[in-house]
Design an enzyme around this catalytic site. Sequence first.
Site, PDB file in Angstrom:
ATOM      1  CB  CYS A 282      -0.888   0.033   1.247  1.00  0.00           C
ATOM      2  SG  CYS A 282      -1.940  -1.371   1.421  1.00  0.00           S
TER       3      CYS A 282
HETATM    4  N1  SAJ Z   1       6.844   2.028   8.638  1.00  0.00           N
HETATM    5  C1  SAJ Z   1       7.909   2.764   9.126  1.00  0.00           C
HETATM    6  N2  SAJ Z   1       7.672   3.670  10.107  1.00  0.00           N
HETATM    7  C2  SAJ Z   1       6.419   3.882  10.613  1.00  0.00           C
HETATM    8  C3  SAJ Z   1       5.346   3.127  10.092  1.00  0.00           C
HETATM    9  C4  SAJ Z   1       5.580   2.200   9.111  1.00  0.00           C
HETATM   10  O1  SAJ Z   1       9.048   2.599   8.677  1.00  0.00           O
HETATM   11  O2  SAJ Z   1       6.257   4.707  11.514  1.00  0.00           O
HETATM   12  C5  SAJ Z   1       7.089   1.066   7.557  1.00  0.00           C
HETATM   13  C6  SAJ Z   1       6.688  -0.343   7.926  1.00  0.00           C
HETATM   14  O3  SAJ Z   1       7.749  -1.025   8.536  1.00  0.00           O
HETATM   15  C7  SAJ Z   1       6.364  -0.933   6.547  1.00  0.00           C
HETATM   16  C8  SAJ Z   1       5.816   0.247   5.776  1.00  0.00           C
HETATM   17  O4  SAJ Z   1       6.262   1.427   6.464  1.00  0.00           O
HETATM   18  O5  SAJ Z   1       7.532  -1.413   5.914  1.00  0.00           O
HETATM   19  C9  SAJ Z   1       4.298   0.261   5.711  1.00  0.00           C
HETATM   20  O6  SAJ Z   1       3.869   0.058   7.023  1.00  0.00           O
HETATM   21  P1  SAJ Z   1       2.327   0.375   7.478  1.00  0.00           P
HETATM   22  O7  SAJ Z   1       2.312   0.361   8.981  1.00  0.00           O
HETATM   23  O8  SAJ Z   1       1.825   1.561   6.794  1.00  0.00           O
HETATM   24  O9  SAJ Z   1       1.583  -0.940   7.054  1.00  0.00           O
HETATM   25  P2  SAJ Z   1       0.804  -1.284   5.723  1.00  0.00           P
HETATM   26  O10 SAJ Z   1       1.614  -1.135   4.497  1.00  0.00           O
HETATM   27  O11 SAJ Z   1       0.182  -2.612   5.979  1.00  0.00           O
HETATM   28  O12 SAJ Z   1      -0.287  -0.155   5.656  1.00  0.00           O
HETATM   29  C10 SAJ Z   1      -1.594  -0.448   6.003  1.00  0.00           C
HETATM   30  C11 SAJ Z   1      -2.373   0.618   5.311  1.00  0.00           C
HETATM   31  N3  SAJ Z   1      -3.739   0.208   5.273  1.00  0.00           N
HETATM   32  C12 SAJ Z   1      -4.399   0.378   4.114  1.00  0.00           C
HETATM   33  O13 SAJ Z   1      -3.909   0.845   3.128  1.00  0.00           O
HETATM   34  C13 SAJ Z   1      -5.799  -0.047   4.126  1.00  0.00           C
HETATM   35  C14 SAJ Z   1      -2.261   1.936   6.030  1.00  0.00           C
HETATM   36  O14 SAJ Z   1      -3.246   2.860   5.517  1.00  0.00           O
HETATM   37  C15 SAJ Z   1      -2.477   1.776   7.487  1.00  0.00           C
HETATM   38  O15 SAJ Z   1      -2.351   3.038   8.130  1.00  0.00           O
HETATM   39  C16 SAJ Z   1      -1.428   0.832   8.013  1.00  0.00           C
HETATM   40  O16 SAJ Z   1      -1.702  -0.437   7.408  1.00  0.00           O
HETATM   41  C17 SAJ Z   1      -1.481   0.710   9.514  1.00  0.00           C
HETATM   42  O17 SAJ Z   1      -1.872   1.701  10.166  1.00  0.00           O
HETATM   43  O18 SAJ Z   1      -1.067  -0.334   9.999  1.00  0.00           O
END
Ligand code: SAJ
Length: 441
Positions: A282
């Site tokens: 995403c």
């Molecule tokens: N990450 C960081 N630092 C952070 C947060 C995330 O480096 O502070 C990295 C994670 O390790 C990962 C990537 O970013 O590699 C994405 O992480 P994510 O927490 O955004 O997880 P996703 O990709 O599963 O995003 C989903 C998304 N959901 C949808 O698109 C429906 C996002 O909108 C959500 O906010 C997120 O999950 C969530 O909150 O967990």
Amino acid sequence: MSEAQIAMPATAQILEEKIRSRHARVGIVGLGYVGLPLAVEYAKAGYSVTGIDVSEGKTQRVNTGDSYVGDIASATLAPLVDSGKLRATTDFSAILDLDTINICVPTPLRKTKDPDMSYIVSACQEIAKHFHAGMLVILESTTYPGTTDELVLPMLSKSGLEVGRDFFLCFSPERVDPGNPRYQTANIPKVVGGCTPECTQMGSLFYSQALERVIPVSSTQVAEMVKLLENTFRMINIGLVNEVALMCDRMGINVWEVIDAAATKPFGFMPFYPGPGLGGHCIPIDPWYLSWKTKQTGIEARFIELAGYINGQMPHFVVEKVQNALNDVSKPVKGSRVHVFGVAYKRNIDDVRESPALDLLLLLKQRGAVLSYSDPYVPLLRLDGVDLTAQPEEAVASADCVVVVTDHSAFDYEALVQRARLIVDTRNALRAFTSPKIVRL
Ligand code: SAJ
């Protein structure tokens, strides 16, 4: 009858009645981490649901009640299949007998960072073949503003049917967060916008039968843009905090302590955390759909471009940390045994798509490191055409350097600190430990 109902033409009234009485036959195209949970929610709400997917494997597993989506237990799926409420097929002609269709297919990026619309196009081509009056069609795949009106609507209008009168077309962003223990399909507020007010009304009615909260908006473009704002916001803030980590590293300041202290501010701040890069299907992808579209309108999405660059640099920054850490113990990267702790793109899931661990492993391989990894969720990893098998956590004892890339809760971090000679921690997973062998981002 309400005024709206009196004004509504017959088709709408018939479909509305089917939806309200739960007699509407629901179709879900795309049975992945979005489509299967949605299909289950509607079957649980009492609808007859037909899942349609091009994968024979997926449809067979659904029809045997064997879930392949982490958020759906087979114990939840099987009774719905056994009761006949939920079935799956690869045959799109099933649409002839359906009243509603949710399109939940992938929207990846091409190598050129341009949107790959092929899944949406092929799904809509199949739907258009069997499309009939009285249907509600909702696109859920994340895409650029304008997709529903400019791409999907013309394909369905070829039938000669009129949108908002003979059929209803909406966009509703999927917001599934795989592995989230608190928010699942049923309790994540659902934004929906239609091609016409009647479409929005029909989409809202549909979702309100099975989901807790529905947020109608004025158009499909607004609904498409909502999702892109949500995930672009996230990508850019991760880019910001990664840049702050680079600054703090240069100034010898503990960025993790800075963020934790800043997070005590009860308003106007939202913590994000630095890491080895940006993974998943995403966050690294969705903002480029927005960037691609705005470029066509003459606006450069500069924040997206810059955040993308910074996030993309993080694996290189981590390799530099590993190189320097090995150098401090008089070891070159070349020939050193480097063990990666966690390869999934984020904690507590098994998905390695776009995982920064893959970039890191490749960069270390190019520098001649001898690689191994541990990840309880990922038993096998294909890297540059070579299969790596996950090693038990004890393997860290024979590594020259361990890199914590994904901070799974299941890891034994105390044992890691005892066993390992040298650790580069990219996730602050070892915040509770103090040791000269720990190098933090
Ligand atoms: N990450 C960081 N630092 C952070 C947060 C995330 O480096 O502070 C990295 C994670 O390790 C990962 C990537 O970013 O590699 C994405 O992480 P994510 O927490 O955004 O997880 P996703 O990709 O599963 O995003 C989903 C998304 N959901 C949808 O698109 C429906 C996002 O909108 C959500 O906010 C997120 O999950 C969530 O909150 O967990």
